[in-house]
Every structure is written in structure tokens, then in C-alpha cells.
Design a protein around this motif. Sequence first.
Motif, PDB file in Angstrom:
ATOM      1  N   ALA A   1       1.174  -3.828 -13.553  1.00  0.00           N
ATOM      2  CA  ALA A   1       0.943  -2.471 -14.076  1.00  0.00           C
ATOM      3  C   ALA A   1       2.127  -1.948 -14.870  1.00  0.00           C
ATOM      4  CB  ALA A   1       0.627  -1.522 -12.926  1.00  0.00           C
TER       5      ALA A   1
ATOM      6  N   GLY B   1       2.379   1.646  -3.357  1.00  0.00           N
ATOM      7  CA  GLY B   1       1.298   1.994  -4.283  1.00  0.00           C
ATOM      8  C   GLY B   1       0.849   3.436  -4.190  1.00  0.00           C
ATOM      9  N   ARG B   2       1.014   4.047  -3.025  1.00  0.00           N
ATOM     10  CA  ARG B   2       0.666   5.468  -2.874  1.00  0.00           C
ATOM     11  C   ARG B   2       1.672   6.372  -3.570  1.00  0.00           C
ATOM     12  NH1 ARG B   2      -1.326   3.886   2.365  1.00  0.00           N
ATOM     13  NH2 ARG B   2       0.733   4.128   3.312  1.00  0.00           N
ATOM     14  N   LYS B   3       2.909   5.857  -3.741  1.00  0.00           N
ATOM     15  CA  LYS B   3       3.972   6.681  -4.316  1.00  0.00           C
ATOM     16  C   LYS B   3       4.281   6.333  -5.771  1.00  0.00           C
ATOM     17  CE  LYS B   3       6.289   7.220   0.160  1.00  0.00           C
ATOM     18  NZ  LYS B   3       7.521   6.969   0.938  1.00  0.00           N
ATOM     19  N   GLU B   4       3.977   5.104  -6.160  1.00  0.00           N
ATOM     20  CA  GLU B   4       4.357   4.630  -7.490  1.00  0.00           C
ATOM     21  C   GLU B   4       3.153   4.005  -8.200  1.00  0.00           C
ATOM     22  OE1 GLU B   4       7.276   5.412  -8.389  1.00  0.00           O
ATOM     23  OE2 GLU B   4       8.459   5.563  -6.540  1.00  0.00           O
ATOM     24  N   LYS B   5       3.150   4.101  -9.502  1.00  0.00           N
ATOM     25  CA  LYS B   5       2.080   3.500 -10.301  1.00  0.00           C
ATOM     26  C   LYS B   5       2.396   2.064 -10.696  1.00  0.00           C
ATOM     27  CE  LYS B   5       0.540   7.890 -12.313  1.00  0.00           C
ATOM     28  NZ  LYS B   5       0.334   8.661 -13.574  1.00  0.00           N
ATOM     29  N   ARG B   6       3.646   1.666 -10.501  1.00  0.00           N
ATOM     30  CA  ARG B   6       4.071   0.335 -10.954  1.00  0.00           C
ATOM     31  C   ARG B   6       5.329  -0.068 -10.203  1.00  0.00           C
ATOM     32  NH1 ARG B   6       6.805   4.031 -13.726  1.00  0.00           N
ATOM     33  NH2 ARG B   6       8.954   3.490 -14.328  1.00  0.00           N
TER      34      ARG B   6
ATOM     35  N   LEU C   1       1.021  -4.205  -8.840  1.00  0.00           N
ATOM     36  CA  LEU C   1       1.983  -3.186  -9.247  1.00  0.00           C
ATOM     37  C   LEU C   1       2.972  -3.726 -10.277  1.00  0.00           C
ATOM     38  CD1 LEU C   1       2.709  -1.443  -5.825  1.00  0.00           C
ATOM     39  CD2 LEU C   1       1.670  -0.379  -7.835  1.00  0.00           C
TER      40      LEU C   1
ATOM     41  N   LYS D   1       3.923  -3.088 -20.754  1.00  0.00           N
ATOM     42  CA  LYS D   1       3.620  -2.382 -21.983  1.00  0.00           C
ATOM     43  C   LYS D   1       4.368  -3.111 -23.087  1.00  0.00           C
ATOM     44  CE  LYS D   1       7.322   1.002 -21.194  1.00  0.00           C
ATOM     45  NZ  LYS D   1       7.640   2.438 -20.982  1.00  0.00           N
TER      46      LYS D   1
ATOM     47  N   GLU E   1       0.830  -1.208   0.000  1.00  0.00           N
ATOM     48  CA  GLU E   1       0.000   0.000   0.000  1.00  0.00           C
ATOM     49  C   GLU E   1       0.862   1.256   0.000  1.00  0.00           C
ATOM     50  OE1 GLU E   1      -2.414  -0.531   3.423  1.00  0.00           O
ATOM     51  OE2 GLU E   1      -3.701  -2.054   2.481  1.00  0.00           O
TER      52      GLU E   1
END
Length: 292
Positions: free
Chosen positions: A160, A92-97, A157, A163, A89
Motif C-alpha cells: 500500500a 493496520g487500524r492505525k496506519e494505511k501503509r 501494508l 506510488k 491488524e
Amino acid sequence: MSNAKFSIQKLFDVEDWVAVVSGGGTGIGLMIAQAFANNGARVYILGRREDVLKQTAETHGKDLVHKSGKIIPLVCDITDKKSLERMAEEIGRKEKRVDVLVNNSGISQGSSSVEIGDESAGKLRDELWSEKFEEWEDVYRTNVIGHFFTTVALIPLLSAAYKPGHSAAVINITSMSGITRTSQHHFKYNVSKGAAIHLSTLLAQELRRPGVNVRVNNIAPGIFPSEMTTDESDEYNKSNIDKAGWAKEKGVPAGRAGSDEDMAQAALMLAVNQYAYGQTVAIEGGYLLEHP
């Protein structure tokens, strides 16, 4: 066709990556954390000892080669699911992946002094009977179960990060001890590392699915300086192996213990190589040639 893609900078580009390294405050974990941070990644180092993590971040997080690199301490007990949930958590609050997770935390818990060639059944039985259930459970809880749940906690994460041309990597730090046939005087540790290697294979199979797209591999190190092999760290949270006749005694063709650079090169390769799936890479100086 451009030759630019063959430059070292392109082949091993981890700039602006997000890395998570358990046990990143000392030993092999610190080697790997430095490898990513000095090449521009934001590296979250996990461990139970807050003072050690902060000291590592302050000592090795300054004057990094790459201006974008960071070493970020984050207290986490990988044997506690609630602690792992809080860790995921927080990141996840600081990074998107998360681009790479390195499951490095490990413990050994004592040894058995049985020598090959001792033909006394009674002595063998007594020595092995002295092993403790609790110590076996503790080793397995950290070296196998902890790696499993750390990975599971970060699956969203890690996924995420996907790509076209890029998938996140999980690198489990196992050991040559999970491959060699000799007990090396520590049954519980070797069994746990064999299990960790198979865990890597199972996770590689499960996380490769299209809805997840995460690669899993593992590094099986030989003898590297760490608190496990030397019982201590210096004021920089580094350990040292400097012993006359060491290579001959241990039977290591390379003639030395593993270095920071040896481990850094292996970790970076598995992180960036998008064609590596489910592999065990033994970085052990030829030890397994002497001890199959």
C-alpha cells in the motif's frame, strides 16, 4: 536542474514514514528504530518483552530530533502466526501503509568449542554431537521462519506504500556469520544466517512483482554491541563493547566494534534508495577480509 535534491535532508527523507522493527527494544534493532524516529518516522518496535519495549519507548522516544518522530511499543512474538496476525491488524487500524519493515529479531543458542587445527576426529565428533536438535530448530524458527512470516503478514501494508517514485522496503538483518567460511563456534547460528540471506534473495524476487512493488534487501552486520554479543543491556537498553585489545583479538581492520551510527546509516540507505533490490550489504569493519 535544481541542486536541492542533493541535500542530505532530501536524499534521506523519511519524514512521516511508517516503520516496523522487530527486536526494536535493544541492540541493533534499537539503533535502527532511533535512526528512523529521529528523522520523523513513526516506528513500531516489536518484541516479546513488554517491559523492555515500554522502557525503550519512554527512554528513547522522548526529545527526538524530529518533532514528527515516534517510537511505539507493540508486543509480538514473531514465531507465532496468531501473534503476527494481531500485530498486522493493530498496525493496520492505525496506519494505511508501512514504508519499511526491518526484520531484526534473532537468537544464537550456545556454541561449540571446536578449534581450527584440532586433528582429533573423536573430539570433533563428540563436540558436534552434543548439539541439540531443539536448539537448531529454535534458532531457525526465529532467524529465518520468523522473518518470513513477519514479512508475509505485512505484505498488504507494505504494498500500500507504493506510488510512483516510492516503494516500501524490507530490510532483513542477517549477519556476516552467514557469509564467512568459519563456524565461529556456533554452527546453528551461522547456518540460519546463511539461510536468512538466501531468504532475502527469494523474497526480493517474489515481492518485486508489479502487483506488490516491495523491495527486499539485507544487512549483514559484523560485531555490534547487543544482548547477543555482550549478554546484557544497561538501564537504557543499550549494550557496550569496551575491551582492551579487542580488535586485534577479533581480527577487525576497523579496530573497533560497530557503532549506532554505522548501523543507522546502512539502514537509512537501503530504506530510501529506490534502486536497491536483492542486495546483501555487509557492515562488518573489514572482518570478512580477515576471515573469508
